[in-house]
Scaffold this motif. Sequence first.
Motif, PDB file in Angstrom:
ATOM      1  N   MET A   1       0.841  -1.172   0.000  1.00  0.00           N
ATOM      2  CA  MET A   1       0.000   0.000   0.000  1.00  0.00           C
ATOM      3  C   MET A   1       0.888   1.237   0.000  1.00  0.00           C
ATOM      4  O   MET A   1       1.914   1.278   0.659  1.00  0.00           O
ATOM      5  CB  MET A   1      -0.907   0.007   1.220  1.00  0.00           C
ATOM      6  N   LEU A   2       0.458   2.247  -0.726  1.00  0.00           N
ATOM      7  CA  LEU A   2       1.226   3.480  -0.844  1.00  0.00           C
ATOM      8  C   LEU A   2       0.739   4.509   0.170  1.00  0.00           C
ATOM      9  O   LEU A   2      -0.443   4.584   0.481  1.00  0.00           O
ATOM     10  CB  LEU A   2       1.071   4.065  -2.247  1.00  0.00           C
ATOM     11  N   GLU A   3       1.669   5.325   0.631  1.00  0.00           N
ATOM     12  CA  GLU A   3       1.331   6.429   1.517  1.00  0.00           C
ATOM     13  C   GLU A   3       0.594   7.505   0.717  1.00  0.00           C
ATOM     14  O   GLU A   3       0.932   7.772  -0.436  1.00  0.00           O
ATOM     15  CB  GLU A   3       2.591   7.033   2.121  1.00  0.00           C
ATOM     16  N   ILE A   4      -0.385   8.133   1.324  1.00  0.00           N
ATOM     17  CA  ILE A   4      -1.153   9.173   0.655  1.00  0.00           C
ATOM     18  C   ILE A   4      -0.237  10.310   0.205  1.00  0.00           C
ATOM     19  O   ILE A   4      -0.369  10.823  -0.912  1.00  0.00           O
ATOM     20  CB  ILE A   4      -2.277   9.707   1.564  1.00  0.00           C
ATOM     21  N   LYS A   5       0.698  10.694   1.047  1.00  0.00           N
ATOM     22  CA  LYS A   5       1.612  11.785   0.704  1.00  0.00           C
ATOM     23  C   LYS A   5       2.406  11.442  -0.559  1.00  0.00           C
ATOM     24  O   LYS A   5       2.576  12.287  -1.436  1.00  0.00           O
ATOM     25  CB  LYS A   5       2.563  12.047   1.871  1.00  0.00           C
ATOM     26  N   TYR A   6       2.851  10.205  -0.660  1.00  0.00           N
ATOM     27  CA  TYR A   6       3.595   9.773  -1.848  1.00  0.00           C
ATOM     28  C   TYR A   6       2.713   9.854  -3.092  1.00  0.00           C
ATOM     29  O   TYR A   6       3.142  10.351  -4.136  1.00  0.00           O
ATOM     30  CB  TYR A   6       4.121   8.345  -1.674  1.00  0.00           C
ATOM     31  N   VAL A   7       1.480   9.395  -2.987  1.00  0.00           N
ATOM     32  CA  VAL A   7       0.565   9.425  -4.122  1.00  0.00           C
ATOM     33  C   VAL A   7       0.321  10.865  -4.545  1.00  0.00           C
ATOM     34  O   VAL A   7       0.360  11.188  -5.736  1.00  0.00           O
ATOM     35  CB  VAL A   7      -0.763   8.704  -3.802  1.00  0.00           C
ATOM     36  N   ARG A   8       0.085  11.764  -3.581  1.00  0.00           N
ATOM     37  CA  ARG A   8      -0.128  13.182  -3.893  1.00  0.00           C
ATOM     38  C   ARG A   8       1.051  13.770  -4.670  1.00  0.00           C
ATOM     39  O   ARG A   8       0.880  14.512  -5.622  1.00  0.00           O
ATOM     40  CB  ARG A   8      -0.275  13.995  -2.613  1.00  0.00           C
ATOM     41  N   GLN A   9       2.249  13.466  -4.199  1.00  0.00           N
ATOM     42  CA  GLN A   9       3.449  14.061  -4.778  1.00  0.00           C
ATOM     43  C   GLN A   9       3.845  13.415  -6.103  1.00  0.00           C
ATOM     44  O   GLN A   9       4.610  14.008  -6.871  1.00  0.00           O
ATOM     45  CB  GLN A   9       4.605  13.972  -3.796  1.00  0.00           C
ATOM     46  N   ASN A  10       3.354  12.212  -6.374  1.00  0.00           N
ATOM     47  CA  ASN A  10       3.761  11.464  -7.563  1.00  0.00           C
ATOM     48  C   ASN A  10       2.558  10.928  -8.326  1.00  0.00           C
ATOM     49  O   ASN A  10       2.592   9.820  -8.857  1.00  0.00           O
ATOM     50  CB  ASN A  10       4.667  10.303  -7.143  1.00  0.00           C
ATOM     51  N   ILE A  11       1.515  11.720  -8.431  1.00  0.00           N
ATOM     52  CA  ILE A  11       0.242  11.243  -8.969  1.00  0.00           C
ATOM     53  C   ILE A  11       0.382  10.702 -10.394  1.00  0.00           C
ATOM     54  O   ILE A  11      -0.186   9.659 -10.715  1.00  0.00           O
ATOM     55  CB  ILE A  11      -0.853  12.339  -8.870  1.00  0.00           C
ATOM     56  N   SER A  12       1.136  11.373 -11.248  1.00  0.00           N
ATOM     57  CA  SER A  12       1.244  10.892 -12.634  1.00  0.00           C
ATOM     58  C   SER A  12       2.024   9.585 -12.714  1.00  0.00           C
ATOM     59  O   SER A  12       1.652   8.693 -13.484  1.00  0.00           O
ATOM     60  CB  SER A  12       1.871  11.958 -13.538  1.00  0.00           C
ATOM     61  N   GLN A  13       3.059   9.435 -11.897  1.00  0.00           N
ATOM     62  CA  GLN A  13       3.816   8.182 -11.894  1.00  0.00           C
ATOM     63  C   GLN A  13       2.967   7.037 -11.347  1.00  0.00           C
ATOM     64  O   GLN A  13       3.023   5.914 -11.860  1.00  0.00           O
ATOM     65  CB  GLN A  13       5.106   8.305 -11.062  1.00  0.00           C
ATOM     66  N   VAL A  14       2.187   7.322 -10.316  1.00  0.00           N
ATOM     67  CA  VAL A  14       1.309   6.294  -9.747  1.00  0.00           C
ATOM     68  C   VAL A  14       0.270   5.884 -10.780  1.00  0.00           C
ATOM     69  O   VAL A  14       0.008   4.698 -10.979  1.00  0.00           O
ATOM     70  CB  VAL A  14       0.640   6.801  -8.450  1.00  0.00           C
ATOM     71  N   ARG A  15      -0.306   6.863 -11.454  1.00  0.00           N
ATOM     72  CA  ARG A  15      -1.313   6.582 -12.494  1.00  0.00           C
ATOM     73  C   ARG A  15      -0.704   5.707 -13.596  1.00  0.00           C
ATOM     74  O   ARG A  15      -1.298   4.719 -14.024  1.00  0.00           O
ATOM     75  CB  ARG A  15      -1.846   7.873 -13.077  1.00  0.00           C
ATOM     76  N   ASP A  16       0.508   6.056 -14.050  1.00  0.00           N
ATOM     77  CA  ASP A  16       1.172   5.281 -15.100  1.00  0.00           C
ATOM     78  C   ASP A  16       1.461   3.854 -14.642  1.00  0.00           C
ATOM     79  O   ASP A  16       1.247   2.900 -15.391  1.00  0.00           O
ATOM     80  CB  ASP A  16       2.474   5.952 -15.530  1.00  0.00           C
ATOM     81  N   ALA A  17       1.950   3.711 -13.421  1.00  0.00           N
ATOM     82  CA  ALA A  17       2.262   2.379 -12.897  1.00  0.00           C
ATOM     83  C   ALA A  17       0.998   1.524 -12.797  1.00  0.00           C
ATOM     84  O   ALA A  17       1.019   0.328 -13.120  1.00  0.00           O
ATOM     85  CB  ALA A  17       2.936   2.492 -11.531  1.00  0.00           C
ATOM     86  N   MET A  18      -0.090   2.134 -12.370  1.00  0.00           N
ATOM     87  CA  MET A  18      -1.351   1.393 -12.261  1.00  0.00           C
ATOM     88  C   MET A  18      -1.863   0.985 -13.635  1.00  0.00           C
ATOM     89  O   MET A  18      -2.361  -0.129 -13.818  1.00  0.00           O
ATOM     90  CB  MET A  18      -2.382   2.221 -11.512  1.00  0.00           C
ATOM     91  N   ASP A  19      -1.706   1.866 -14.626  1.00  0.00           N
ATOM     92  CA  ASP A  19      -2.114   1.532 -15.988  1.00  0.00           C
ATOM     93  C   ASP A  19      -1.300   0.345 -16.520  1.00  0.00           C
ATOM     94  O   ASP A  19      -1.858  -0.553 -17.147  1.00  0.00           O
ATOM     95  CB  ASP A  19      -1.951   2.731 -16.918  1.00  0.00           C
ATOM     96  N   ARG A  20       0.005   0.358 -16.260  1.00  0.00           N
ATOM     97  CA  ARG A  20       0.857  -0.751 -16.718  1.00  0.00           C
ATOM     98  C   ARG A  20       0.443  -2.068 -16.080  1.00  0.00           C
ATOM     99  O   ARG A  20       0.525  -3.123 -16.703  1.00  0.00           O
ATOM    100  CB  ARG A  20       2.322  -0.457 -16.403  1.00  0.00           C
TER     101      ARG A  20
END
Length: 52
Positions: free
Chosen positions: A1-20
Amino acid sequence: MLEIKYVRQNISQVRDAMDRRGDTANIDTFEQIDQERRKILNEIEQLRHRHH
């Protein structure tokens, strides 16, 4: 599970990783809810300051 702060700061990378991965979690919904949450917390803090 990812920290909310990390997701906020890296939203586009998280989105890309989830798409992959083919993950179906909705990052747009997360962003909307998180923004609303932060707005409400800010309003609460302002009310607390006015009360004192």
